[in-house]
Design an enzyme around this catalytic site. Structure first.
Site, PDB file in Angstrom:
ATOM      1  N   CYS A  70      13.355  55.376  48.911  1.00 30.15           N
ATOM      2  CA  CYS A  70      12.985  55.330  47.495  1.00 30.15           C
ATOM      3  C   CYS A  70      13.873  54.352  46.734  1.00 30.15           C
ATOM      4  O   CYS A  70      13.374  53.482  46.024  1.00 30.15           O
ATOM      5  CB  CYS A  70      13.098  56.740  46.917  1.00 30.15           C
ATOM      6  N   GLU A 107       7.776  48.782  15.658  1.00 34.16           N
ATOM      7  CA  GLU A 107       7.531  48.996  17.091  1.00 34.16           C
ATOM      8  C   GLU A 107       6.309  48.167  17.498  1.00 34.16           C
ATOM      9  O   GLU A 107       5.360  48.033  16.740  1.00 34.16           O
ATOM     10  CB  GLU A 107       7.290  50.500  17.310  1.00 34.16           C
ATOM     11  N   CYS A 112      19.858  50.493  26.764  1.00 32.54           N
ATOM     12  CA  CYS A 112      19.691  51.077  28.109  1.00 32.54           C
ATOM     13  C   CYS A 112      20.122  50.079  29.179  1.00 32.54           C
ATOM     14  O   CYS A 112      19.910  50.298  30.365  1.00 32.54           O
ATOM     15  CB  CYS A 112      18.257  51.542  28.327  1.00 32.54           C
TER      16      CYS A 112
HETATM   17  N1  SAH Z   1      13.890  54.286  19.917  1.00 31.08           N
HETATM   18  C1  SAH Z   1      12.829  54.825  20.729  1.00 31.08           C
HETATM   19  C2  SAH Z   1      12.251  53.835  21.741  1.00 31.08           C
HETATM   20  C3  SAH Z   1      13.216  53.042  22.556  1.00 31.08           C
HETATM   21  S1  SAH Z   1      12.539  52.212  23.957  1.00 31.08           S
HETATM   22  C4  SAH Z   1      13.282  56.089  21.408  1.00 31.08           C
HETATM   23  O1  SAH Z   1      14.457  56.414  21.437  1.00 31.08           O
HETATM   24  O2  SAH Z   1      12.425  56.819  21.928  1.00 31.08           O
HETATM   25  C5  SAH Z   1      12.232  50.624  23.384  1.00 31.08           C
HETATM   26  C6  SAH Z   1      10.970  50.487  22.564  1.00 31.08           C
HETATM   27  O3  SAH Z   1      10.872  49.110  22.178  1.00 31.08           O
HETATM   28  C7  SAH Z   1       9.653  50.819  23.284  1.00 31.08           C
HETATM   29  O4  SAH Z   1       8.942  51.762  22.527  1.00 31.08           O
HETATM   30  C8  SAH Z   1       8.902  49.483  23.337  1.00 31.08           C
HETATM   31  O5  SAH Z   1       7.508  49.627  23.196  1.00 31.08           O
HETATM   32  C9  SAH Z   1       9.494  48.767  22.146  1.00 31.08           C
HETATM   33  N2  SAH Z   1       9.444  47.298  22.164  1.00 31.08           N
HETATM   34  C10 SAH Z   1       9.538  46.468  23.237  1.00 31.08           C
HETATM   35  N3  SAH Z   1       9.540  45.190  22.832  1.00 31.08           N
HETATM   36  C11 SAH Z   1       9.444  45.190  21.483  1.00 31.08           C
HETATM   37  C12 SAH Z   1       9.406  44.165  20.491  1.00 31.08           C
HETATM   38  N4  SAH Z   1       9.466  42.882  20.824  1.00 31.08           N
HETATM   39  N5  SAH Z   1       9.319  44.534  19.204  1.00 31.08           N
HETATM   40  C13 SAH Z   1       9.263  45.850  18.857  1.00 31.08           C
HETATM   41  N6  SAH Z   1       9.302  46.861  19.751  1.00 31.08           N
HETATM   42  C14 SAH Z   1       9.384  46.538  21.048  1.00 31.08           C
END
Ligand code: SAH
Length: 405
Positions: free
Chosen positions: A35, A286, A361
């Site tokens: 995995c 978002e 992350c």
């Molecule tokens: N803050 C949220 C999500 C974090 S993950 C939480 O804690 O749950 C990162 C997020 O960024 C995802 O939802 C993804 O769809 C969004 N994302 C990715 N690229 C982006 C962009 N260029 N502009 C805006 N959002 C984006």
């Protein structure tokens, strides 16, 4: 700490340290080698934490002081989202599990040390039902067969469970009987969705969906707020640690009730909605449309009046805000693994933000972005690593940046 950069190369080095608890090199999971998802599974948890702490410290050296890592009390079965790919083995038996690292070979998995146990059980049940319903797993080479993937999401506070059946075509014979039989075996399932993915890509979910049972989404609770989560929206996979991460992010933000806050890369609006209770107003942005829809209904679900959500690229959105002369006191940002963009970060200063809370992350892109923010006049004053992904090599970090006066 190269170990973290390349899973394949570094797997060996971890194995040496974690020779397995049974002394035969097998360890806690029989398929961990194939995995490749849990490179640290057989390493004592304290050691995992120390390695992650060290990694973050090294990457952020000279950029941000790092406090001591926030670990889990029980670092197993934390994943509230479980995905299984369905296939056939050489003898024609249906198998379900995960793709072998960097390949499309399916490694059979019934139980996983980091996945939700109920979700794993449901997947095994579904696999067992296929034969009697004459449902064939999809074959990527021939294009025959129906069921491609099963996705299970579970609300950790509410217990609500979503099952997504990803099929290669919209035609799902005897689907109502299938749903009925599945619900009889698992009455705890609250919604079942058919997602149609006829494409030849590695994306799990397709665009089209049909709700077969229930409301088509689950609701979960975090930090005292309720959140609607649909199949294709991002939602943190480790709810226990998410509460700690968000708690820390808000503590660092130090809101007093008056501030204008931007919640960028806001997903389904979690951080922004929790922050809105302590802020003047919140603006969420978002890119994913489904997530924004969820965010808007989450605002309503929590009776939040001082929040607005926009569906846009975070960079483009902030550049436009800055060009219109709009101001923000605090920017909370939580970009994907690739990190943020220079356009986004340059606009933060133009909007006059005093503080930035950066949730990341991927500490490598975080380090790159902190370097850029430093040039813009923002100093990282405090960083916390949070172990959102025990047993894996991933680590979450939250940093507070302050504008240099
Ligand atoms: N803050 C949220 C999500 C974090 S993950 C939480 O804690 O749950 C990162 C997020 O960024 C995802 O939802 C993804 O769809 C969004 N994302 C990715 N690229 C982006 C962009 N260029 N502009 C805006 N959002 C984006």
């Amino acid at each position: 700490m190269e170990y973290f950069n390349n899973r394949k190369e570094k797997k060996g080095s971890v194995k040496n340290e974690a020779s397995g608890r049974n002394g035969k090199g097998q360890g806690l999971c029989p398929v961990s080698q194939l995995c490749g998802g849990c490179q640290m599974l057989d390493l004592e948890y304290e050691k995992q934490l120390r390695l992650k702490q060290k990694q973050v410290e090294e990457l952020l050296k000279g950029l941000c002081p790092v406090k001591s890592i926030i670990g889990m009390e029980n670092p197993f079965h934390y994943r509230n989202k479980v995905h299984a790919v369905f296939s056939q083995d050489r003898r024609g038996n249906t198998v379900s599990g995960i793709y072998q690292e960097n390949s499309h070979i399916v490694v059979p998995v019934d139980k996983c040390m980091i996945e939700d146990e109920k979700a794993d059980e449901i997947i095994v049940t579904i696999r067992g039902m296929l034969k009697s319903f004459k449902i064939r797993p999809y074959n990527e080479d021939t294009g025959y067969g129906l069921l491609r993937h099963v996705l299970v999401r579970r609300g950790f506070q509410t217990g609500e469970i979503m099952v997504v059946l990803v099929t290669a075509s919209p035609v799902f014979p005897s689907k109502h009987n299938f749903v009925k039989a599945l619900r009889e075996k698992h009455p705890e399932i609250t919604t079942i969705i058919q997602n149609i993915n006829s494409r030849g890509t590695s994306m799990v979910l397709g665009e089209r969906e049909q709700v077969l049972y229930g409301k088509g989404y689950i609701v979960d609770e975090l930090c005292g707020c309720r959140f609607r989560i649909s199949s294709r929206s991002f939602y943190q996979v480790n709810p226990v640690q998410t509460e700690r991460l968000y708690g820390k992010a808000l503590e660092l933000a130090g809101l007093t009730g008056k501030e204008t806050v931007v919640d960028a890369y806001c997903g389904i609006g979690t951080i922004g909605i929790i922050a809105s209770r302590h802020a003047g107003r919140v603006i969420g942005v978002e890119l994913n449309q489904d997530a924004v829809k969820d965010a808007i209904s989450n605002g309503k679900l929590n009776g939040t009046k001082n929040i607005q959500f926009y569906c846009n690229d975070a960079g483009r959105f902030l550049v436009n805000m800055a060009a219109r002369g709009e101001k923000a006191d605090i920017v909370i940002m939580d970009p994907p693994r690739s990190g943020s963009t220079e356009a986004f970060m340059s606009s933060i200063g133009k909007m006059g933000a005093e503080k930035v809370v950066y949730v990341s992350c991927n500490p490598e892109t975080l380090a790159r972005d902190l370097r850029f923010m430093k040039k813009l006049g923002y100093k990282a004053v405090e960083g916390w690593a949070v172990d959102m992904f025990p047993a894996t090599a991933h680590v979450e970090t939250v940093c507070l940046l302050s504008r240099i006066k």
